[in-house]
Write a protein that holds these residues in place. Sequence first.
Motif, PDB file in Angstrom:
ATOM      1  N   PRO A 193       0.826  -1.215   0.000  1.00 40.14           N
ATOM      2  CA  PRO A 193       0.000   0.000   0.000  1.00 40.14           C
ATOM      3  C   PRO A 193       0.854   1.256   0.000  1.00 40.14           C
ATOM      4  CG  PRO A 193      -0.879  -1.587   1.538  1.00 40.14           C
ATOM      5  CD  PRO A 193       0.423  -2.150   1.074  1.00 40.14           C
ATOM      6  N   GLY A 194       0.548   2.159  -0.920  1.00 35.69           N
ATOM      7  CA  GLY A 194       1.260   3.418  -0.989  1.00 35.69           C
ATOM      8  C   GLY A 194       2.630   3.354  -1.621  1.00 35.69           C
ATOM      9  N   LYS A 195       2.998   2.199  -2.128  1.00 36.81           N
ATOM     10  CA  LYS A 195       4.320   2.045  -2.736  1.00 36.81           C
ATOM     11  C   LYS A 195       4.201   1.608  -4.190  1.00 36.81           C
ATOM     12  CE  LYS A 195       6.840   0.947   1.505  1.00 36.81           C
ATOM     13  NZ  LYS A 195       7.814   0.016   2.139  1.00 36.81           N
ATOM     14  N   GLU A 196       5.291   1.786  -4.922  1.00 36.51           N
ATOM     15  CA  GLU A 196       5.299   1.347  -6.305  1.00 36.51           C
ATOM     16  C   GLU A 196       5.472  -0.172  -6.387  1.00 36.51           C
ATOM     17  OE1 GLU A 196       7.139   5.325  -8.509  1.00 36.51           O
ATOM     18  OE2 GLU A 196       8.002   3.348  -8.858  1.00 36.51           O
ATOM     19  N   ARG A 197       5.032  -0.694  -7.514  1.00 34.44           N
ATOM     20  CA  ARG A 197       5.224  -2.111  -7.746  1.00 34.44           C
ATOM     21  C   ARG A 197       6.729  -2.387  -7.922  1.00 34.44           C
ATOM     22  NH1 ARG A 197       1.051  -5.010 -11.743  1.00 34.44           N
ATOM     23  NH2 ARG A 197      -0.248  -3.739 -10.344  1.00 34.44           N
ATOM     24  N   GLU A 198       7.212  -3.406  -7.235  1.00 31.47           N
ATOM     25  CA  GLU A 198       8.646  -3.675  -7.267  1.00 31.47           C
ATOM     26  C   GLU A 198       8.940  -5.107  -7.671  1.00 31.47           C
ATOM     27  OE1 GLU A 198      10.382  -3.132  -3.400  1.00 31.47           O
ATOM     28  OE2 GLU A 198       9.330  -4.836  -2.523  1.00 31.47           O
ATOM     29  N   PHE A 199      10.119  -5.265  -8.223  1.00 30.18           N
ATOM     30  CA  PHE A 199      10.599  -6.566  -8.674  1.00 30.18           C
ATOM     31  C   PHE A 199      10.877  -7.478  -7.482  1.00 30.18           C
ATOM     32  CE2 PHE A 199      12.875  -9.685 -10.995  1.00 30.18           C
ATOM     33  CZ  PHE A 199      14.041  -9.956 -10.293  1.00 30.18           C
ATOM     34  N   VAL A 200      10.511  -8.761  -7.643  1.00 29.33           N
ATOM     35  CA  VAL A 200      10.812  -9.765  -6.630  1.00 29.33           C
ATOM     36  C   VAL A 200      11.740 -10.842  -7.206  1.00 29.33           C
ATOM     37  CG1 VAL A 200       9.886 -11.535  -5.097  1.00 29.33           C
ATOM     38  CG2 VAL A 200       8.630  -9.391  -5.422  1.00 29.33           C
ATOM     39  N   ALA A 201      11.289 -11.474  -8.293  1.00 28.00           N
ATOM     40  CA  ALA A 201      12.080 -12.550  -8.884  1.00 28.00           C
ATOM     41  C   ALA A 201      11.640 -12.764 -10.320  1.00 28.00           C
ATOM     42  CB  ALA A 201      11.915 -13.851  -8.090  1.00 28.00           C
ATOM     43  N   ALA A 202      12.531 -13.337 -11.125  1.00 27.49           N
ATOM     44  CA  ALA A 202      12.197 -13.626 -12.515  1.00 27.49           C
ATOM     45  C   ALA A 202      13.057 -14.776 -13.013  1.00 27.49           C
ATOM     46  CB  ALA A 202      12.381 -12.400 -13.400  1.00 27.49           C
ATOM     47  N   ILE A 203      12.553 -15.426 -14.058  1.00 27.86           N
ATOM     48  CA  ILE A 203      13.262 -16.555 -14.635  1.00 27.86           C
ATOM     49  C   ILE A 203      12.949 -16.612 -16.123  1.00 27.86           C
ATOM     50  CG2 ILE A 203      11.356 -18.166 -14.156  1.00 27.86           C
ATOM     51  CD1 ILE A 203      13.484 -20.274 -13.458  1.00 27.86           C
ATOM     52  N   THR A 204      13.946 -16.925 -16.938  1.00 25.03           N
ATOM     53  CA  THR A 204      13.681 -17.079 -18.348  1.00 25.03           C
ATOM     54  C   THR A 204      12.975 -18.411 -18.585  1.00 25.03           C
ATOM     55  OG1 THR A 204      15.925 -17.937 -18.652  1.00 25.03           O
ATOM     56  CG2 THR A 204      15.542 -15.609 -19.161  1.00 25.03           C
ATOM     57  N   TRP A 205      12.131 -18.425 -19.605  1.00 26.20           N
ATOM     58  CA  TRP A 205      11.279 -19.600 -19.807  1.00 26.20           C
ATOM     59  C   TRP A 205      12.031 -20.765 -20.411  1.00 26.20           C
ATOM     60  CZ3 TRP A 205       7.102 -20.753 -17.466  1.00 26.20           C
ATOM     61  CH2 TRP A 205       6.222 -21.708 -17.959  1.00 26.20           C
ATOM     62  N   ARG A 206      12.989 -20.483 -21.307  1.00 23.36           N
ATOM     63  CA  ARG A 206      13.714 -21.554 -21.994  1.00 23.36           C
ATOM     64  C   ARG A 206      15.134 -21.726 -21.501  1.00 23.36           C
ATOM     65  NH1 ARG A 206       9.737 -24.597 -23.856  1.00 23.36           N
ATOM     66  NH2 ARG A 206       8.222 -23.343 -25.037  1.00 23.36           N
TER      67      ARG A 206
END
Length: 124
Positions: free
Chosen positions: A41-54
């Motif tokens: 709440p009240g904050k920007e959306r932030e990155f948590v984790a990501a992974i490439t699909w291939r």
Amino acid sequence: QVQLVESGGGLVQAGGSLRLSCAASGRTFSPYAMGWFRQAPGKEREFVAAITWRGTSTAIADSVKGRFTMSRENAKNTVHLQMNSLKAEDTAVYYCAAGWLPRDIRKKENFGSWGQGTQVTVSS
């Protein structure tokens, strides 16, 4: 049209664990990468984790490193976010996203498809 549906959110005590899942449906699913982002709440959306699909590239935010792990199940068009040692500051709506171009997987601007989000609340 791709649809992403998150599940697994809820209320947990600090120190506890949750496992989020994101299932994709729709056209043939072959993104460049999948990611998890969160917005408190009240904050920007932030990155948590990501992974490439291939490939094998992964990225994770410093704030969750050592506590959160992202994985994928290509055959099921599903990704997961295992969250351990949860803290009150992890409380947020968690969004799953798909990125379609080979760009920086840490940036939300590079993800074009988003789920509706799932609430995670950590009580202290």
